[in-house]
Motif scaffolding. Structure first.
Motif, PDB file in Angstrom:
ATOM      1  N   ARG A  97      -4.224   5.053   3.493  1.00 56.62           N
ATOM      2  CA  ARG A  97      -3.724   3.957   4.320  1.00 56.62           C
ATOM      3  C   ARG A  97      -4.122   4.125   5.780  1.00 56.62           C
ATOM      4  O   ARG A  97      -4.302   3.134   6.493  1.00 56.62           O
ATOM      5  CB  ARG A  97      -2.210   3.811   4.177  1.00 56.62           C
ATOM      6  CG  ARG A  97      -1.373   4.875   4.844  1.00 56.62           C
ATOM      7  CD  ARG A  97       0.088   4.430   4.930  1.00 56.62           C
ATOM      8  NE  ARG A  97       0.680   4.324   3.614  1.00 56.62           N
ATOM      9  CZ  ARG A  97       1.446   5.267   3.072  1.00 56.62           C
ATOM     10  NH1 ARG A  97       1.689   6.383   3.732  1.00 56.62           N
ATOM     11  NH2 ARG A  97       1.964   5.117   1.879  1.00 56.62           N
ATOM     12  N   ASP A  98      -4.265   5.385   6.249  1.00 51.21           N
ATOM     13  CA  ASP A  98      -4.671   5.603   7.636  1.00 51.21           C
ATOM     14  C   ASP A  98      -6.075   5.080   7.883  1.00 51.21           C
ATOM     15  O   ASP A  98      -6.375   4.555   8.963  1.00 51.21           O
ATOM     16  CB  ASP A  98      -4.608   7.093   7.975  1.00 51.21           C
ATOM     17  CG  ASP A  98      -3.209   7.663   7.858  1.00 51.21           C
ATOM     18  OD1 ASP A  98      -2.248   6.922   8.128  1.00 51.21           O
ATOM     19  OD2 ASP A  98      -3.070   8.838   7.482  1.00 51.21           O
ATOM     20  N   LEU A  99      -6.946   5.225   6.897  1.00 42.79           N
ATOM     21  CA  LEU A  99      -8.302   4.706   7.011  1.00 42.79           C
ATOM     22  C   LEU A  99      -8.308   3.195   6.860  1.00 42.79           C
ATOM     23  O   LEU A  99      -8.985   2.475   7.604  1.00 42.79           O
ATOM     24  CB  LEU A  99      -9.188   5.361   5.947  1.00 42.79           C
ATOM     25  CG  LEU A  99     -10.686   5.094   6.019  1.00 42.79           C
ATOM     26  CD1 LEU A  99     -11.263   5.546   7.355  1.00 42.79           C
ATOM     27  CD2 LEU A  99     -11.399   5.791   4.873  1.00 42.79           C
TER      28      LEU A  99
ATOM     29  N   SER B 129       3.650  -2.458   5.541  1.00 41.88           N
ATOM     30  CA  SER B 129       3.292  -3.319   6.667  1.00 41.88           C
ATOM     31  C   SER B 129       1.879  -3.874   6.519  1.00 41.88           C
ATOM     32  O   SER B 129       1.612  -5.033   6.878  1.00 41.88           O
ATOM     33  CB  SER B 129       3.428  -2.549   7.983  1.00 41.88           C
ATOM     34  OG  SER B 129       2.608  -1.388   7.979  1.00 41.88           O
ATOM     35  N   THR B 130       0.958  -3.068   5.985  1.00 43.52           N
ATOM     36  CA  THR B 130      -0.412  -3.542   5.775  1.00 43.52           C
ATOM     37  C   THR B 130      -0.445  -4.660   4.752  1.00 43.52           C
ATOM     38  O   THR B 130      -1.104  -5.687   4.931  1.00 43.52           O
ATOM     39  CB  THR B 130      -1.322  -2.385   5.328  1.00 43.52           C
ATOM     40  OG1 THR B 130      -1.322  -1.365   6.334  1.00 43.52           O
ATOM     41  CG2 THR B 130      -2.742  -2.856   5.100  1.00 43.52           C
TER      42      THR B 130
ATOM     43  N   VAL C  33      -0.904 -10.418   2.967  1.00 45.33           N
ATOM     44  CA  VAL C  33      -0.315 -11.584   2.310  1.00 45.33           C
ATOM     45  C   VAL C  33      -0.128 -12.720   3.310  1.00 45.33           C
ATOM     46  O   VAL C  33      -0.386 -13.894   2.994  1.00 45.33           O
ATOM     47  CB  VAL C  33       1.016 -11.196   1.638  1.00 45.33           C
ATOM     48  CG1 VAL C  33       1.790 -12.436   1.186  1.00 45.33           C
ATOM     49  CG2 VAL C  33       0.744 -10.288   0.444  1.00 45.33           C
ATOM     50  N   ALA C  34       0.295 -12.412   4.524  1.00 50.36           N
ATOM     51  CA  ALA C  34       0.473 -13.448   5.546  1.00 50.36           C
ATOM     52  C   ALA C  34      -0.860 -14.114   5.881  1.00 50.36           C
ATOM     53  O   ALA C  34      -0.923 -15.342   6.055  1.00 50.36           O
ATOM     54  CB  ALA C  34       1.103 -12.845   6.803  1.00 50.36           C
TER      55      ALA C  34
ATOM     56  N   SER D 190       6.384   2.843   2.078  1.00 48.34           N
ATOM     57  CA  SER D 190       6.123   3.987   2.943  1.00 48.34           C
ATOM     58  C   SER D 190       7.182   5.080   2.798  1.00 48.34           C
ATOM     59  O   SER D 190       6.946   6.231   3.160  1.00 48.34           O
ATOM     60  CB  SER D 190       6.022   3.546   4.407  1.00 48.34           C
ATOM     61  OG  SER D 190       7.244   2.972   4.840  1.00 48.34           O
ATOM     62  N   GLY D 191       8.339   4.727   2.251  1.00 47.65           N
ATOM     63  CA  GLY D 191       9.393   5.724   2.064  1.00 47.65           C
ATOM     64  C   GLY D 191       9.407   6.355   0.685  1.00 47.65           C
ATOM     65  O   GLY D 191      10.274   7.193   0.396  1.00 47.65           O
ATOM     66  N   LEU D 192       8.468   5.979  -0.185  1.00 45.79           N
ATOM     67  CA  LEU D 192       8.445   6.543  -1.533  1.00 45.79           C
ATOM     68  C   LEU D 192       8.125   8.034  -1.514  1.00 45.79           C
ATOM     69  O   LEU D 192       7.380   8.519  -0.657  1.00 45.79           O
ATOM     70  CB  LEU D 192       7.400   5.826  -2.393  1.00 45.79           C
ATOM     71  CG  LEU D 192       7.714   4.392  -2.846  1.00 45.79           C
ATOM     72  CD1 LEU D 192       6.548   3.841  -3.642  1.00 45.79           C
ATOM     73  CD2 LEU D 192       8.995   4.354  -3.677  1.00 45.79           C
TER      74      LEU D 192
END
Length: 310
Positions: free
Chosen positions: A273-275, A196-197, A202-203, A109-111
């Motif tokens: 990512r928002d969608l 985070s998504t 993965v979890a 997200s920081g890229l």
């Protein structure tokens, strides 16, 4: 010359840090594999053993395979689960296998566009291959051969070749910020962002073997809002629909190529990512209001996400 030396030192350090934990992956029968790619050793929060991440399209329908590391050691692996929508799969190494230390995971997200990234993988079976480049774009969407869409991918010009899929994309600190997923064309590589998504996906694969996901079927990229709309909404960007997959929920709802999505489920949409965040299990079968700018008019479209299967 000093800048070149600094660049080289950065790439060398990242390669030495990640190389041991990026495996060449052969799926199916180790003697006659049905597919091949790369896989990355990650930390397992459950502490139940060694876990690796690769691409869903690499494992396909295989149930297991073999991971071979840069030092020549190997581990038999089994597929815990795969999620075609994110193109991610999770593998568990055999409990008796000796495996390298996991990589350090970062946050995509920081890229920023133009940022240095390093790809580590096993193209053409050449273990520990390293290429470097920059982030060329963010928030891209990738249509797949079976008509699905992988959302929110990173575009990079770091050279990727067959076998790189499932390998690591890292920042200058050696933190993994993406899992390389495809080669889209000459000088164009794509990677699933680690954020985070992705961690939630993965979890879920690690725990349940699957991810219940909603599916709309749009391919899009971030695009600027007209000045008057941006001023009215208090934001500069929406998600431009480049393609609507035929017979998808988006097509049935009346979404069209060229629409500029500004809201979904009454929440702002600025990038893929928002969608995507609004398409987990609780969205399946529920009416999802989508607001788009079509020409000069705001149009409300009611879509009903289907569950991604297969």
């Amino acid at each position: 010359m000093d800048e070149l030396d600094s660049y080289s030192r950065t790439v060398v350090t990242v390669a030495e840090t990640l190389g041991p934990a990026v495996a060449a992956l052969a799926v199916g029968d180790p003697e006659r594999p049905s597919g091949a790619g790369s896989a990355v050793v990650i930390d397992d929060p459950a502490g139940a053993g060694t876990v690796l991440v690769t691409n869903a399209h690499v494992v396909d329908r295989a149930r297991g395979g073999r991971a071979t590391f840069a030092d020549g050691s190997h581990a038999d692996v089994r597929v815990l689960g795969a999620d075609p929508l994110s193109d991610l799969a999770v593998l568990a190494a055999h409990p008796d296998a000796t495996t390298p230390r996991p990589v350090t995971l970062g946050d995509a997200s920081g890229l920023r566009v133009g940022q240095l990234v390093v790809a580590v993988g096993n193209p053409f079976g050449l273990a520990g291959s390293v290429t470097a480049g920059v982030v060329s774009g963010l928030g891209r969407s990738l249509p797949t051969k079976d008509g699905r869409v992988v959302e929110d991918v990173i575009q990079t010009d770091a050279a990727l070749n067959p076998g790189n899929s499932g390998g690591a994309l890292a920042d200058a600190h050696g933190h993994v910020v993406g899992i390389n997923t495809a080669v889209a064309g000459v000088g164009l590589g794509l990677a699933v962002p680690w954020n985070s998504t992705t961690r939630a996906i993965v979890a879920s694969l690690r725990r349940d073997g699957r991810v219940r996901r909603g599916y709309l079927g749009v391919v899009g990229a971030p695009a600027p809002l007209p000045v008057d709309v941006a001023l009215r909404l208090g934001r500069r960007q929406g998600l431009r629909v480049a393609e609507v997959v035929r017979e998808s929920p988006a097509a049935r709802a009346g979404l069209k190529a060229g629409d500029l999505i500004v809201d979904a489920d009454r929440e702002p949409v600025s990038q893929a990512r928002d969608l995507q965040r609004r398409l987990f299990a609780d969205a399946i079968g529920r009416t999802l209001p989508v607001t788009v700018l079509r020409g000069d008019a705001m149009v409300d479209v009611l879509a009903v996400p289907a569950e991604l299967t297969g």
